[in-house]
Motif scaffolding. Structure first.
Motif, PDB file in Angstrom:
ATOM      1  N   VAL A  46       0.777  -0.935   0.011  1.00 43.01           N
ATOM      2  CA  VAL A  46      -0.377  -0.428   0.225  1.00 43.01           C
ATOM      3  C   VAL A  46       1.125   1.174  -0.338  1.00 43.01           C
ATOM      4  O   VAL A  46       0.222   2.879  -0.184  1.00 43.01           O
ATOM      5  N   LYS A  47       2.251   0.912   0.637  1.00 45.38           N
ATOM      6  CA  LYS A  47       2.831   1.804   0.312  1.00 45.38           C
ATOM      7  C   LYS A  47       3.331   2.847  -0.718  1.00 45.38           C
ATOM      8  O   LYS A  47       3.445   3.929  -0.803  1.00 45.38           O
ATOM      9  N   THR A  48       3.125   1.992  -2.060  1.00 46.94           N
ATOM     10  CA  THR A  48       3.932   1.932  -3.653  1.00 46.94           C
ATOM     11  C   THR A  48       2.686   3.190  -4.383  1.00 46.94           C
ATOM     12  O   THR A  48       2.848   3.513  -5.583  1.00 46.94           O
ATOM     13  N   GLY A  49       1.435   3.175  -3.509  1.00 48.12           N
ATOM     14  CA  GLY A  49       0.491   3.955  -4.682  1.00 48.12           C
ATOM     15  C   GLY A  49      -0.736   3.962  -4.288  1.00 48.12           C
ATOM     16  O   GLY A  49      -1.393   2.973  -2.806  1.00 48.12           O
ATOM     17  N   PHE A  50      -1.796   4.150  -4.639  1.00 46.39           N
ATOM     18  CA  PHE A  50      -2.948   4.103  -4.860  1.00 46.39           C
ATOM     19  C   PHE A  50      -4.163   3.150  -6.138  1.00 46.39           C
ATOM     20  O   PHE A  50      -5.555   3.223  -5.882  1.00 46.39           O
ATOM     21  N   GLY A  55      -1.582  -3.560 -12.680  1.00 42.54           N
ATOM     22  CA  GLY A  55      -2.236  -3.905 -13.810  1.00 42.54           C
ATOM     23  C   GLY A  55      -3.372  -2.915 -14.468  1.00 42.54           C
ATOM     24  O   GLY A  55      -4.109  -3.232 -15.492  1.00 42.54           O
ATOM     25  N   TYR A  56      -3.190  -1.255 -13.117  1.00 40.98           N
ATOM     26  CA  TYR A  56      -3.905  -1.139 -13.428  1.00 40.98           C
ATOM     27  C   TYR A  56      -3.685   0.840 -13.194  1.00 40.98           C
ATOM     28  O   TYR A  56      -2.973   0.788 -12.611  1.00 40.98           O
ATOM     29  N   GLY A  57      -3.219   1.792 -14.508  1.00 41.15           N
ATOM     30  CA  GLY A  57      -3.319   2.912 -14.422  1.00 41.15           C
ATOM     31  C   GLY A  57      -3.511   3.862 -13.067  1.00 41.15           C
ATOM     32  O   GLY A  57      -3.367   4.418 -12.474  1.00 41.15           O
ATOM     33  N   GLU A  58      -5.664   3.593 -13.196  1.00 42.26           N
ATOM     34  CA  GLU A  58      -6.247   4.284 -12.156  1.00 42.26           C
ATOM     35  C   GLU A  58      -6.369   4.357 -10.891  1.00 42.26           C
ATOM     36  O   GLU A  58      -6.199   3.073 -10.524  1.00 42.26           O
TER      37      GLU A  58
END
Length: 430
Positions: A46-50, A55-58
């Motif tokens: 979870v530290k690496t993004g949202f 497999g998803y950009g959104e």
């Protein structure tokens, strides 16, 4: 007198035995090394993004809603707040909420792909909406609630987004469902024909947009999600209860009246606004929806006895299918001809794939309703395969092989919370 003494002795023995069993279970929870490892890995991911996963950009609201509490463990609240504000800045004038957002420079227009949504309020991102779903509005309200409860930042509700506060926009989102997704016939909100909580309708090769061929129906997932959202909104914005409490009670009553199959002790998959799109010799009510049932329990729709029956049915379905966990989306799966999307084959993706993302929510509800031993036992297959496969995979095949993104943050979020709830129980015993 002798009978009284015997009864007291039996009672003392029973209580003592129950206490020993609780202590044994608490010890197993506290010494389960995989639980510690899963929580550690969940925090790392979870530290690496949202975005939903690798497999998803959104950033999708239905996913973000299930890991925002975990994100609060490692991110500054201001960062979490900004993500929520993007959804509100891209809110439609009619109150609708987008499905997900992506940086404008990454929103490449592809033939047959998403139609992107822009707003003067949002300079950096654009959004899109899978219109076959009816859970975006509810998911955002739930996510705001979790953010406020986790951080204590009630001031966020008064933040202005354009001409309206966040609190006003939350209510606008709920109003959208009444204005544009409400069935007077059933007194419930409706959506397209999808598999349980899924975002792929039965018609069209892709299936994420409403089309002329869409068959509308009411189902348990969408309505249970709205009930949870209304409860959340009324708790943090008490003045909204004047209007919404009556609506909440109406939806809850109509959900059980129209969707609960009392004889079979299960939810009917779909009740159609018009006719079913499927052949008359296809008995859709044989299908059991695991995900929608878990969310219905979260919405407080089922009694403790009904929860017990629901769990028993889920376990029976897992054994019959050969699946790895009660995250099994549904059982039996829809036939291959039931969905045009080729990924929706029997036991594929949302048509009988095994999703920890929802199985973990069922574990949470079992714990909240006192089924601790059962929750522990049913959680083990989910945590064990995270360690074995070195990742939080999006879904698993019927023979327990991982598929999709290996960093699916929604799975990480629900597992982390389920383990935390078990830890709280174990602490209370000790």
């Amino acid at each position: 007198m002798d009978r009284i003494l015997v009864a007291m002795a039996i009672l003392c023995f029973t209580v003592g035995q129950a206490q020993r069993q609780d202590a044994d279970l608490a010890l197993m929870i506290k010494t389960n090394k995989n639980f510690d490892e899963v929580q550690r890995r969940a925090l790392d991911i979870v530290k690496t993004g949202f975005n939903a996963g690798d497999g998803y950009g959104e950033v999708w609201i239905r996913d973000y809603n299930t890991f925002i509490e975990l994100s609060a463990e490692v991110f500054d609240p201001v960062v979490l707040e900004e993500n929520l504000l993007v959804f509100f800045r891209l809110q439609g004038e009619d109150g609708n909420i987008i499905d997900g957002f992506i940086p404008k420079e990454k929103a490449v227009k592809q033939e047959g792909g998403y139609t992107y949504i822009y707003s003067d309020l949002e300079p950096d991102y654009c959004g899109h909406k899978n219109t076959v779903e009816t859970d975006h509005e509810s998911s955002l309200v739930q996510a705001v609630y979790k953010y406020v409860k986790k951080t204590g930042n009630l001031h966020f509700l008064n933040k202005m987004v354009g001409e309206y506060t966040v609190a006003q926009r939350m209510e606008m989102a709920m109003q959208f469902l009444l204005d544009h997704r409400w069935s007077d016939k059933f007194g419930l909100i409706y959506g397209a024909t999808t598999a349980d909580w899924g975002d792929v309708q039965h018609t069209h090769p892709w299936g994420v947009y409403i089309t002329d061929d869409t068959s509308y129906c009411v189902d348990i997932y969408d309505n249970a999600m709205m009930l949870i959202a209304l409860d959340n909104m009324m708790e943090v914005i008490p003045e909204t209860s004047v209007k919404w409490e009556k609506i909440r009670k109406k939806i809850a009553k109509n959900t059980m009246k129209g969707l609960w199959d009392k004889k079979n002790q299960k939810f009917i998959p779909h009740v159609y606004l018009d006719a079913s799109p499927y052949p008359k010799d296809f008995n859709e009510n044989e299908i059991y929806y695991h995900g929608g049932t878990a969310v219905a329990i979260e919405a407080g729709l089922l009694t403790k006895d009904q929860i017990r029956v629901s769990l028993d049915k889920m376990i029976t379905n897992v054994k019959a299918s050969g699946a790895g966990s009660i995250g099994l989306t549904l059982y039996p799966p829809y036939p291959e001809w039931a969905f045009e999307n080729k990924g929706m084959y029997p036991y594929g993706y949302q048509n009988g794939g095994d999703w920890t993302w929802f199985g973990g929510r069922m574990i949470q509800e079992l714990i909240k309703n006192g089924f601790i031993k059962e929750a522990y036992e049913q959680l083990l297959p989910m945590t064990d395969r995270v360690v074995k496969n070195n990742g939080f995979y999006e879904w698993y095949t019927v023979d327990n092989k991982p598929e999709g993104s290996g960093t699916f943050r929604g799975s990480a979020g629900v597992l982390y919370k389920a383990i935390a709830l078990l830890d709280e129980y174990a602490d209370s015993v000790n």
